[in-house]
Motif scaffolding. Structure first.
Motif, PDB file in Angstrom:
ATOM      1  N   LEU A  17      -0.526  12.908   6.447  1.00  0.00           N
ATOM      2  CA  LEU A  17      -0.002  11.990   7.229  1.00  0.00           C
ATOM      3  C   LEU A  17       0.210  12.528   8.808  1.00  0.00           C
ATOM      4  O   LEU A  17      -0.086  11.597   9.791  1.00  0.00           O
ATOM      5  CB  LEU A  17       1.499  11.908   6.759  1.00  0.00           C
ATOM      6  CG  LEU A  17       1.581  11.039   5.356  1.00  0.00           C
ATOM      7  CD1 LEU A  17       2.742  10.659   4.834  1.00  0.00           C
ATOM      8  CD2 LEU A  17       0.978   9.406   5.927  1.00  0.00           C
ATOM      9  N   MET A  18       0.544  13.867   9.057  1.00  0.00           N
ATOM     10  CA  MET A  18       0.731  14.545  10.391  1.00  0.00           C
ATOM     11  C   MET A  18      -0.502  14.160  11.188  1.00  0.00           C
ATOM     12  O   MET A  18      -0.805  13.791  12.157  1.00  0.00           O
ATOM     13  CB  MET A  18       1.367  15.715  10.352  1.00  0.00           C
ATOM     14  CG  MET A  18       2.813  15.780   9.880  1.00  0.00           C
ATOM     15  SD  MET A  18       3.866  14.831  10.856  1.00  0.00           S
ATOM     16  CE  MET A  18       4.372  13.526   9.604  1.00  0.00           C
ATOM     17  N   LEU A  61      -7.818  -0.250   8.201  1.00  0.00           N
ATOM     18  CA  LEU A  61      -7.302   1.272   8.162  1.00  0.00           C
ATOM     19  C   LEU A  61      -7.255   1.585   6.674  1.00  0.00           C
ATOM     20  O   LEU A  61      -7.800   2.664   6.075  1.00  0.00           O
ATOM     21  CB  LEU A  61      -6.000   1.486   8.635  1.00  0.00           C
ATOM     22  CG  LEU A  61      -5.258   2.688   8.308  1.00  0.00           C
ATOM     23  CD1 LEU A  61      -6.043   3.855   9.476  1.00  0.00           C
ATOM     24  CD2 LEU A  61      -3.882   2.890   9.071  1.00  0.00           C
ATOM     25  N   ILE A  62      -6.800   0.915   5.760  1.00  0.00           N
ATOM     26  CA  ILE A  62      -6.910   1.138   4.179  1.00  0.00           C
ATOM     27  C   ILE A  62      -8.283   1.228   3.682  1.00  0.00           C
ATOM     28  O   ILE A  62      -8.566   2.353   3.167  1.00  0.00           O
ATOM     29  CB  ILE A  62      -5.981  -0.035   3.449  1.00  0.00           C
ATOM     30  CG1 ILE A  62      -4.503   0.047   3.943  1.00  0.00           C
ATOM     31  CG2 ILE A  62      -6.133   0.200   1.870  1.00  0.00           C
ATOM     32  CD1 ILE A  62      -3.731  -1.082   3.153  1.00  0.00           C
ATOM     33  N   VAL A 233      -4.597   2.518  16.124  1.00  0.00           N
ATOM     34  CA  VAL A 233      -4.589   3.182  14.885  1.00  0.00           C
ATOM     35  C   VAL A 233      -5.911   3.688  14.429  1.00  0.00           C
ATOM     36  O   VAL A 233      -5.958   4.416  13.274  1.00  0.00           O
ATOM     37  CB  VAL A 233      -4.382   1.883  13.815  1.00  0.00           C
ATOM     38  CG1 VAL A 233      -2.805   1.465  13.903  1.00  0.00           C
ATOM     39  CG2 VAL A 233      -5.168   1.102  13.315  1.00  0.00           C
ATOM     40  N   SER A 234      -6.579   4.113  15.503  1.00  0.00           N
ATOM     41  CA  SER A 234      -7.707   4.921  15.212  1.00  0.00           C
ATOM     42  C   SER A 234      -8.784   4.257  14.274  1.00  0.00           C
ATOM     43  O   SER A 234      -9.370   5.423  13.465  1.00  0.00           O
ATOM     44  CB  SER A 234      -7.417   6.444  14.514  1.00  0.00           C
ATOM     45  OG  SER A 234      -6.816   7.146  15.996  1.00  0.00           O
ATOM     46  N   GLY A 254      -2.637   2.764   0.112  1.00  0.00           N
ATOM     47  CA  GLY A 254      -1.948   1.775   0.812  1.00  0.00           C
ATOM     48  C   GLY A 254      -0.575   2.566   1.541  1.00  0.00           C
ATOM     49  O   GLY A 254      -0.312   1.939   2.506  1.00  0.00           O
ATOM     50  N   ARG A 255       0.394   3.316   0.717  1.00  0.00           N
ATOM     51  CA  ARG A 255       1.459   3.658   1.410  1.00  0.00           C
ATOM     52  C   ARG A 255       1.411   4.625   2.492  1.00  0.00           C
ATOM     53  O   ARG A 255       1.933   4.444   3.647  1.00  0.00           O
ATOM     54  CB  ARG A 255       2.243   4.477   0.118  1.00  0.00           C
ATOM     55  CG  ARG A 255       3.647   4.771   0.529  1.00  0.00           C
ATOM     56  CD  ARG A 255       4.420   5.556  -0.425  1.00  0.00           C
ATOM     57  NE  ARG A 255       4.406   5.007  -1.895  1.00  0.00           N
ATOM     58  CZ  ARG A 255       4.083   5.992  -3.016  1.00  0.00           C
ATOM     59  NH1 ARG A 255       3.937   7.143  -2.750  1.00  0.00           N
ATOM     60  NH2 ARG A 255       3.715   5.328  -4.130  1.00  0.00           N
ATOM     61  N   ALA A 256       0.136   5.477   2.316  1.00  0.00           N
ATOM     62  CA  ALA A 256      -0.283   6.192   3.645  1.00  0.00           C
ATOM     63  C   ALA A 256      -0.537   5.462   4.825  1.00  0.00           C
ATOM     64  O   ALA A 256       0.147   5.649   5.749  1.00  0.00           O
ATOM     65  CB  ALA A 256      -1.246   7.121   3.301  1.00  0.00           C
ATOM     66  N   ALA A 257      -1.382   4.406   4.702  1.00  0.00           N
ATOM     67  CA  ALA A 257      -1.507   3.725   5.702  1.00  0.00           C
ATOM     68  C   ALA A 257      -0.553   2.766   6.408  1.00  0.00           C
ATOM     69  O   ALA A 257      -0.556   2.599   7.326  1.00  0.00           O
ATOM     70  CB  ALA A 257      -2.789   2.642   5.196  1.00  0.00           C
ATOM     71  N   VAL A 258       0.405   2.421   5.526  1.00  0.00           N
ATOM     72  CA  VAL A 258       1.383   1.616   6.101  1.00  0.00           C
ATOM     73  C   VAL A 258       2.274   2.578   6.910  1.00  0.00           C
ATOM     74  O   VAL A 258       2.719   2.135   7.889  1.00  0.00           O
ATOM     75  CB  VAL A 258       2.417   0.985   5.028  1.00  0.00           C
ATOM     76  CG1 VAL A 258       3.681   0.503   5.330  1.00  0.00           C
ATOM     77  CG2 VAL A 258       1.587  -0.124   4.255  1.00  0.00           C
ATOM     78  N   ILE A 259       2.519   3.733   6.236  1.00  0.00           N
ATOM     79  CA  ILE A 259       3.336   4.713   7.146  1.00  0.00           C
ATOM     80  C   ILE A 259       2.617   5.141   8.414  1.00  0.00           C
ATOM     81  O   ILE A 259       3.280   5.081   9.585  1.00  0.00           O
ATOM     82  CB  ILE A 259       3.503   6.064   6.333  1.00  0.00           C
ATOM     83  CG1 ILE A 259       4.385   5.873   4.990  1.00  0.00           C
ATOM     84  CG2 ILE A 259       4.065   7.200   7.178  1.00  0.00           C
ATOM     85  CD1 ILE A 259       4.546   7.134   4.217  1.00  0.00           C
ATOM     86  N   ILE A 260       1.293   5.233   8.516  1.00  0.00           N
ATOM     87  CA  ILE A 260       0.662   5.492   9.578  1.00  0.00           C
ATOM     88  C   ILE A 260       0.762   4.627  10.717  1.00  0.00           C
ATOM     89  O   ILE A 260       0.915   4.703  11.900  1.00  0.00           O
ATOM     90  CB  ILE A 260      -0.879   5.882   9.180  1.00  0.00           C
ATOM     91  CG1 ILE A 260      -1.100   7.071   8.499  1.00  0.00           C
ATOM     92  CG2 ILE A 260      -1.861   6.113  10.375  1.00  0.00           C
ATOM     93  CD1 ILE A 260      -2.474   7.238   7.732  1.00  0.00           C
TER      94      ILE A 260
END
Ligand code: PFF
Length: 457
Positions: A17-18, A61-62, A233-234, A254-260
């Motif tokens: 995530l970072m 992104l997803i 969002v790269s 999905g969760r990761a992409a929403v956080i990003i």
């Protein structure tokens, strides 16, 4: 195939995530977003940006992270693998090639602007902003970008930092850098935004940023917002695909992409909250364009108490944001070479860095000796553009949307629903239909509208 390079994976999801947020948060958030918002009427742009990012950039992104994790290699080889596995057209490898070439081009000019940010830390620390007027700040900026030797030094330093991190490896280089730098960046930015709330122009700044005025929405505003969403969002340059390739199989994409995407948007908003109160407090122009960060802000830093410290913190923050993005541009290229040649990344990273350095010369000179050189004018296209403008325009308006379009078609139409559902990991069922709808219809429509508008305008 025998693998001759060190294993590449994140040691934790936090590290992924970072790294991904580090890629997303960059010059695009702190430098570009506030001035685009300024030029496009503030609140109207910000609301449309949020909506288009949700409807277009997030679904892509997803898909990008998912394609990376399915392919488990650099974008070019990941796509080759997926094409073989799903017996589909070779043409789709364009996703890998387009992204990788695009990443190289962006890296070449991104490091020049990243160099400006480093240079401005020095200017801030040496008190160079003290008592500046608009004219002085503008001529200071012209002096910085007008001197190619100066730009080269800072561009070199910026690239060297980027190369150093990538050469050290995914775990001991990229991961180590981002888990340290990203929290630092959040703290600095939160501190600056908090400080901005104490300024007299805070109310006006909030009004400017969040008051929605329908009259200010033009077709251009929507296109600028979509384009900025891609860049911010790269997506489409293989960065997220490569980072996805190093992600464990169970993580929920999905969760990761929403956080990003949320973190990226929050940083852009916080950057606005940190910047506009300075602008309004000192009676400066919010719509001053790309000079907002490098001309307008120094005037404010030269006037406020603790201006040296606050100015230095701001440009440090900008530099950190830029470096963590630049490493994500270098990594897809190094990863691809690592898979194909018998050299370690200790050599490959400096090698690619050196080529990007040479390619960046065109950008460096676009601001001085070659400011009047319009490379494509002879062909009757992009007639007023310098080399830098051409590179920026081509990547943002041609390569990124094309790769984004291909990626949404590949993930939305070529891969079957079942394959994709399995690939997404935990808890995808709930949002799967919505995501697929956005990917199949909204994203292609959004991208095609960028193209049509660019041809018409
Ligand atoms: N997202 C970065 C920014 O906002 O500055 C720029 C960027 C980095 C774009 C990496 C694309 C990418 F692959």
């Amino acid at each position: 195939m025998t693998i001759s390079y060190a294993p590449r994976h994140w040691t934790s999801r936090f590290a992924f995530l970072m790294a991904a947020i580090g890629s997303a948060v960059g010059l695009g958030n702190v430098w570009r977003f506030p001035y685009l918002a300024g030029e496009n009427g503030g609140g109207a742009f910000i609301l449309i940006y949020a909506l288009t990012t949700l409807a277009i950039a997030l679904p892509i992104l997803i898909s990008e992270i998912m394609l990376g994790r399915m392919g488990r290699q650099s974008p070019i080889n990941a796509m080759r693998g997926l094409i073989a596995e799903h017996k589909t057209l070779r043409l789709w490898v364009l996703i890998g090639w387009g992204g990788t070439i695009g990443a190289f081009i962006v890296l070449s000019y991104y490091s020049v602007i990243g160099g400006w940010a480093l240079k401005y830390i020095e200017l801030a620390l040496t008190g160079a902003f003290a008592g500046e007027t608009n004219e002085i700040a503008a001529s200071q900026f012209s002096a910085v970008v007008g001197n190619p030797y100066n730009l080269w030094i800072w561009q070199t330093l910026f690239l060297a930092l980027t190369v150093f991190i990538v050469a050290a490896g995914v775990t001991s280089g990229i991961e180590r850098a981002v888990v340290l730098l990203m929290p630092l960046l959040f703290v600095l930015l939160a501190g600056m935004a908090l400080y901005a709330t104490t300024m007299s122009g805070f109310g006006d700044a909030m009004e400017f940023m969040f008051a929605f005025n329908l009259a200010k929405v033009k077709p251009d505003t929507i296109l600028a917002a979509i384009g900025q969403g891609f860049f911010s969002v790269s997506i489409s340059l293989g960065a997220m695909m490569t980072y996805g390739a190093y992600l464990d199989k169970e993580a929920s994409i999905g969760r990761a992409a929403v956080i990003i995407a949320l973190a990226d948007t929050m940083v852009a908003l916080l950057a606005g909250i940190a910047i506009f109160p300075l602008v309004f407090t000192y009676g400066l122009q919010p719509s001053s364009g790309p000079g907002l960060t490098f001309i307008t802000l120094p005037i404010a830093f030269g006037t406020i108490g603790n201006g040296i410290l606050i100015g230095a913190v701001f440009f440090l923050l900008l530099s950190v944001a830029a470096v963590t993005s630049a490493i994500s541009l270098l990594e897809p290229i190094v990863a691809w070479l690592e898979e194909g040649v018998k050299l370690s990344r200790k050599w490959l990273a400096p090698l690619v860095g050196a080529v990007a350095w040479v390619a960046g010369i065109g950008t460096v000179l676009s601001f001085n000796w070659w400011a009047d050189f319009h490379p494509l004018a002879a062909f009757g296209v992009m007639e007023q553009m310098t080399i830098f403008d051409v590179l920026d325009f081509t990547t943002s308006n041609i390569i990124m949307p094309t790769v984004g379009l291909l990626m949404s078609l590949f993930a939305g139409w070529v891969l079957s629903g079942k394959v994709v559902m399995d690939a997404l990991g935990d808890g995808a069922k709930a949002w799967f239909p919505l995501w697929r709808f956005a990917l199949r219809y909204l994203a292609p429509l959004g991208v095609v509208s960028i193209f049509v508008a660019n041809v018409l305008i």
